[in-house]
Design a protein around this motif. Structure first.
Motif, PDB file in Angstrom:
ATOM      1  N   LEU A  91      54.763  74.851  32.924  1.00  0.00           N
ATOM      2  CA  LEU A  91      54.474  73.778  33.874  1.00  0.00           C
ATOM      3  C   LEU A  91      53.057  73.239  33.670  1.00  0.00           C
ATOM      4  O   LEU A  91      52.833  72.024  33.676  1.00  0.00           O
ATOM      5  CB  LEU A  91      54.639  74.308  35.302  1.00  0.00           C
ATOM      6  N   GLU A 243      56.913  68.679  40.114  1.00  0.00           N
ATOM      7  CA  GLU A 243      57.589  69.085  41.356  1.00  0.00           C
ATOM      8  C   GLU A 243      59.088  69.265  41.125  1.00  0.00           C
ATOM      9  O   GLU A 243      59.706  70.184  41.666  1.00  0.00           O
ATOM     10  CB  GLU A 243      57.324  68.055  42.456  1.00  0.00           C
ATOM     11  N   LEU A 246      59.477  72.477  39.217  1.00  0.00           N
ATOM     12  CA  LEU A 246      59.266  73.633  40.101  1.00  0.00           C
ATOM     13  C   LEU A 246      60.462  73.835  41.023  1.00  0.00           C
ATOM     14  O   LEU A 246      60.853  74.975  41.315  1.00  0.00           O
ATOM     15  CB  LEU A 246      57.992  73.418  40.927  1.00  0.00           C
ATOM     16  N   GLU A 249      63.020  75.529  38.948  1.00  0.00           N
ATOM     17  CA  GLU A 249      62.650  76.937  38.736  1.00  0.00           C
ATOM     18  C   GLU A 249      62.974  77.764  39.985  1.00  0.00           C
ATOM     19  O   GLU A 249      63.493  78.888  39.884  1.00  0.00           O
ATOM     20  CB  GLU A 249      61.157  77.037  38.411  1.00  0.00           C
ATOM     21  N   THR A 250      62.689  77.209  41.152  1.00  0.00           N
ATOM     22  CA  THR A 250      62.994  77.914  42.395  1.00  0.00           C
ATOM     23  C   THR A 250      64.496  78.085  42.571  1.00  0.00           C
ATOM     24  O   THR A 250      64.969  79.142  43.021  1.00  0.00           O
ATOM     25  CB  THR A 250      62.406  77.144  43.593  1.00  0.00           C
ATOM     26  N   ALA A 360      56.289  79.476  45.404  1.00  0.00           N
ATOM     27  CA  ALA A 360      56.519  78.135  44.836  1.00  0.00           C
ATOM     28  C   ALA A 360      56.404  77.063  45.912  1.00  0.00           C
ATOM     29  O   ALA A 360      56.014  75.920  45.623  1.00  0.00           O
ATOM     30  CB  ALA A 360      57.894  78.077  44.175  1.00  0.00           C
ATOM     31  N   ARG A 363      52.903  75.189  46.325  1.00  0.00           N
ATOM     32  CA  ARG A 363      52.272  74.392  45.272  1.00  0.00           C
ATOM     33  C   ARG A 363      52.699  72.923  45.403  1.00  0.00           C
ATOM     34  O   ARG A 363      53.871  72.635  45.592  1.00  0.00           O
ATOM     35  CB  ARG A 363      52.667  74.934  43.889  1.00  0.00           C
TER      36      ARG A 363
END
Length: 380
Positions: A91, A243, A246, A249-250, A360, A363
């Motif tokens: 990232l 974003e 992320l 990823e979450t 997460a 951020r």
């Protein structure tokens, strides 16, 4: 509408999932590196293999030297990274640092992107400051022209991957008030520059970050990325892509937590049968699966709008991050409770996965911040 992956993305997902599964020992070791004297915070060997596999190149367009780079390419890669609990800083080096150089850099500066894709170069975006919270336009660090030089003075907070980075992409204000969108410039700063100091620390969910002090740091004018004072739009675009990555990823981490919980409920015996056969626990598991599907839909929707207008991007990304923040916390907390005490042990994979999910959310803007943004954008 067909939500299946294209053949190319399916191949990328299969290759990456197989690689991450075959390198679980190295990945788990990476999560602990931030607590040792190793200031990388990740496994350099894993990073090199990700580059060889083409994973970094998949995050850049053909124009920028990669071979993909669309929203669904990002989500394909980061969902797999999240599922494996990987802490490797794709990232920060690729999406943020590399993305900004690709967007604003001149021909000489863009040569660094090729090194990023090859796994030879690390980057970090030094943008957040102690007073900025989640406001992207809040920049108090100053850049003053002094003869042929530019002098940077200020402080950057929680700069992830700073200690491993060869270059920091530093934001600084050349004009305007501290919260103005206009007047922000970006500069390429070698990590070993005189006047730059780092104070590194381990992050709760793996990896490392640093506080960065800029004390009269001198750069030549060709260190600036793009035109003076006009970097905000590129920062916003890069942050939007980050974003969405992320969020994916979450989502992957939520899938991993749910799968670990399902396996545990079907294995743990009580009163002569698996506890997963009890109706009360089945209801709780069903809730997790429903939240997971809603989160997946939100990620798909956000990725599909990455090429849309700035207003539409902002609206859909805020909606997705708000939903995933709420659903992710529920999945993390329920998974821990359904596992009982073993979920709190550092040696068990779920402990690390749950930390990744919860942290997460903090951020780029937490759940409450994303809701406020969505309301503001809906009313605009």
């Amino acid at each position: 509408m067909n939500f299946d992956l294209t053949d190319e993305r399916q191949m990328l997902q299969d290759s990456l999932r197989r690689f991450l599964r075959d390198n679980q020992d190295g990945l788990r070791a990476s999560t602990r590196l931030g607590d040792t004297e190793n200031t990388l915070g990740f496994d350099a060997g894993i990073w090199g293999k990700l580059a060889e596999l083409g994973v970094i190149g998949a995050l850049f367009s053909e124009e920028d030297g990669g071979f993909a780079g669309a929203g669904f390419d990002l989500t394909t890669v980061f969902e797999e990274l999240g599922r494996a609990g990987a802490v490797e800083p794709l990232l920060d080096t690729a999406i943020l640092g590399g993305g900004l150089i690709a967007a604003l850099g001149n021909e000489t500066q863009k040569e660094l992107v090729e090194q990023v894709i090859g796994g030879e170069l690390h980057l970090a975006l030094a943008h957040g400051e102690p007073n900025s919270r989640y406001d992207l336009a809040q920049v108090e660090t100053t850049a003053q022209v002094d003869g042929d030089d530019i002098v940077l003075t200020g402080r950057k907070a929680v700069v992830i991957n700073a200690e491993a980075a060869d270059y920091l992409v530093v934001s600084a204000r050349e004009s305007g008030a501290a919260s103005d969108e206009d007047g922000i410039s970006l500069f390429l700063v070698p990590r070993d520059s005189a006047g730059l100091s780092l104070r590194g620390y381990a992050l709760l969910a793996g990896g490392r970050a640093a506080e960065v002090d800029l004390d009269g740091l001198r750069l030549s004018a060709d260190a600036r990325l793009g035109a003076a004072g006009s970097a905000y739009a590129a920062l916003k675009r890069a942050t939007n892509r980050a974003e969405v990555a992320l969020a994916a990823e979450t989502l992957g981490a939520m899938e991993a937590a749910t799968e670990l919980t399902r396996e545990y409920l079907l294995t743990r015996q009580q009163f002569g049968r698996p506890i997963g056969t009890f109706q009360a626990l089945q209801h709780r598991m069903a809730t997790l699966l429903i939240e997971l599907e809603q989160a997946r839909s939100a990620v798909i929707n956000a990725a599909g709008h990455l090429d849309g207008s700035a207003a539409e991007q902002a609206l859909q990304i805020s909606a997705a991050r708000n939903l995933i923040g709420r659903a992710g916390r529920l999945v993390a907390e329920e998974s821990i409770q359904l596992h009982g005490g073993i979920a709190m042990t550092e040696e068990y994979e779920l402990a690390h996965i749950a930390k990744r999910i919860v942290m997460a959310d903090h951020r780029f803007g937490d759940t409450d911040t994303q809701l406020e943004r969505f309301i503001d954008q809906s009313a605009a």
